[in-house]
Design a protein around this motif. Structure first.
Motif, PDB file in Angstrom:
ATOM      1  N   VAL A 101      10.076   6.297  10.328  1.00 58.32           N
ATOM      2  CA  VAL A 101       9.553   5.083   9.701  1.00 58.32           C
ATOM      3  C   VAL A 101       9.133   5.378   8.265  1.00 58.32           C
ATOM      4  CG1 VAL A 101       7.718   3.345   9.793  1.00 58.32           C
ATOM      5  CG2 VAL A 101       8.792   4.145  11.908  1.00 58.32           C
ATOM      6  N   HIS A 102       9.648   4.578   7.320  1.00 60.07           N
ATOM      7  CA  HIS A 102       9.295   4.725   5.911  1.00 60.07           C
ATOM      8  C   HIS A 102       7.869   4.202   5.734  1.00 60.07           C
ATOM      9  CE1 HIS A 102      10.327   3.715   1.437  1.00 60.07           C
ATOM     10  NE2 HIS A 102       9.423   4.660   1.558  1.00 60.07           N
ATOM     11  N   ALA A 103       6.918   5.121   5.582  1.00 57.11           N
ATOM     12  CA  ALA A 103       5.494   4.786   5.581  1.00 57.11           C
ATOM     13  C   ALA A 103       4.934   4.518   4.194  1.00 57.11           C
ATOM     14  CB  ALA A 103       4.709   5.920   6.235  1.00 57.11           C
ATOM     15  N   GLY A 104       5.643   4.906   3.149  1.00 56.87           N
ATOM     16  CA  GLY A 104       5.129   4.674   1.805  1.00 56.87           C
ATOM     17  C   GLY A 104       5.892   5.463   0.759  1.00 56.87           C
ATOM     18  N   THR A 105       5.328   5.463  -0.473  1.00 60.22           N
ATOM     19  CA  THR A 105       6.003   6.071  -1.612  1.00 60.22           C
ATOM     20  C   THR A 105       4.973   6.687  -2.554  1.00 60.22           C
ATOM     21  OG1 THR A 105       7.710   4.365  -1.487  1.00 60.22           O
ATOM     22  CG2 THR A 105       7.592   5.586  -3.537  1.00 60.22           C
ATOM     23  N   ILE A 106       5.352   7.791  -3.169  1.00 60.26           N
ATOM     24  CA  ILE A 106       4.590   8.376  -4.269  1.00 60.26           C
ATOM     25  C   ILE A 106       5.591   8.552  -5.405  1.00 60.26           C
ATOM     26  CG2 ILE A 106       3.271  10.349  -5.116  1.00 60.26           C
ATOM     27  CD1 ILE A 106       2.436  10.894  -2.211  1.00 60.26           C
ATOM     28  N   ALA A 107       5.250   8.022  -6.592  1.00 58.98           N
ATOM     29  CA  ALA A 107       6.213   8.062  -7.697  1.00 58.98           C
ATOM     30  C   ALA A 107       5.514   8.110  -9.045  1.00 58.98           C
ATOM     31  CB  ALA A 107       7.107   6.824  -7.644  1.00 58.98           C
ATOM     32  N   ILE A 108       6.263   8.572 -10.043  1.00 64.64           N
ATOM     33  CA  ILE A 108       5.789   8.503 -11.419  1.00 64.64           C
ATOM     34  C   ILE A 108       5.914   7.050 -11.862  1.00 64.64           C
ATOM     35  CG2 ILE A 108       6.340   9.120 -13.801  1.00 64.64           C
ATOM     36  CD1 ILE A 108       7.006  11.878 -12.892  1.00 64.64           C
ATOM     37  N   ARG A 109       4.865   6.547 -12.476  1.00 60.54           N
ATOM     38  CA  ARG A 109       4.867   5.171 -12.973  1.00 60.54           C
ATOM     39  C   ARG A 109       5.729   5.115 -14.227  1.00 60.54           C
ATOM     40  NH1 ARG A 109      -1.151   3.870 -13.927  1.00 60.54           N
ATOM     41  NH2 ARG A 109      -0.416   1.738 -14.117  1.00 60.54           N
ATOM     42  N   SER A 110       6.461   4.065 -14.385  1.00 58.12           N
ATOM     43  CA  SER A 110       7.272   3.928 -15.595  1.00 58.12           C
ATOM     44  C   SER A 110       6.728   2.769 -16.429  1.00 58.12           C
ATOM     45  CB  SER A 110       8.744   3.691 -15.250  1.00 58.12           C
ATOM     46  OG  SER A 110       8.882   2.520 -14.486  1.00 58.12           O
ATOM     47  N   GLY A 111       6.736   2.958 -17.734  1.00 58.62           N
ATOM     48  CA  GLY A 111       6.318   1.904 -18.639  1.00 58.62           C
ATOM     49  C   GLY A 111       4.826   1.771 -18.832  1.00 58.62           C
TER      50      GLY A 111
END
Length: 159
Positions: A24-34
Motif C-alpha cells: 500500500v502506497h502510504a505516502g511520499t517524501i520529496a524535495i519541494r520544487s519552486g
C-alpha cells in the motif's frame, strides 16, 4: 505486520521517495520544487485514499530528509492506529480496478459502462433482460406503477 519501505520515484524531476506499507502506497517524501531558498526544502505526505477520511492525511515540511522521514514516521503511527483491514482492502481494490481500467484502455476494450446492455433493474429490485419478452411482461406492472408514482408521462403519439 509489514514495515515501511521507500522506493525512489522514477517519474519525478526532483528527488522523490514513495513510502509503502507492504503493498500500500502510504505516502511520499520529496524535495519541494519552486519554493524560496530560505524555506524548508523537503516535504512529506502521510496517508492513503480510499481507506481513510478527509482530514486524516497529514503533511509537513522539513529542513533535511532525515527530519522529513522522522516526521512522516510519527504521523504514520497515528494514521496506522486508526486503520482497519477493510481500509487497506479498499485501497487495494481501487488500485486493482484502476489497473484493469488502464489495461482495457490500452487494449481498446470498452469499459462495462460503455457497452450496450439490455439488462434493466426493475423497481421491485430484480435485474432482467429487457430483450426477452417473457421477462419484460412480468415487470411492466412494476415499471408502470413506478412511473405513475413519479408522474412520468410519455409524449402523446400522433396518429
Amino acid at each position: 505486520m509489514p514495515e515501511l519501505t521507500r522506493r525512489r520515484s522514477t517519474d519525478a524531476r526532483e528527488e522523490c521517495w514513495h513510502i509503502y506499507y507492504g503493498d500500500v502506497h502510504a505516502g511520499t517524501i520529496a524535495i519541494r520544487s519552486g519554493n524560496p531558498h530560505d524555506e524548508d526544502p523537503w516535504e512529506w505526505h502521510c496517508g492513503f485514499y480510499p481507506g481513510s477520511h478527509p482530514g486524516e492525511h497529514q503533511s509537513g515540511t522539513a529542513a533535511t530528509f532525515d527530519q522529513a522521514r522522522s516526521d512522516f514516521e510519527a504521523a504514520w503511527e497515528v494514521f496506522l492506529a486508526n486503520r482497519t483491514q477493510a481500509d487497506f482492502r479498499a485501497w487495494r481494490d481501487q488500485r486493482d480496478l484502476t489497473a484493469r481500467k488502464y489495461e482495457m484502455w490500452t487494449t481498446g476494450e470498452k469499459l462495462p459502462s460503455q457497452k450496450p446492455s439490455s439488462m434493466m433493474r426493475c423497481p421491485c429490485g430484480e435485474m432482467f433482460d429487457s430483450h426477452r419478452l417473457e421477462n419484460t411482461l412480468i415487470h411492466v406492472p412494476h415499471i408502470t406503477a413506478e412511473h405513475k408514482s413519479r408522474e412520468v408521462r410519455r409524449a402523446p403519439t400522433v396518429q
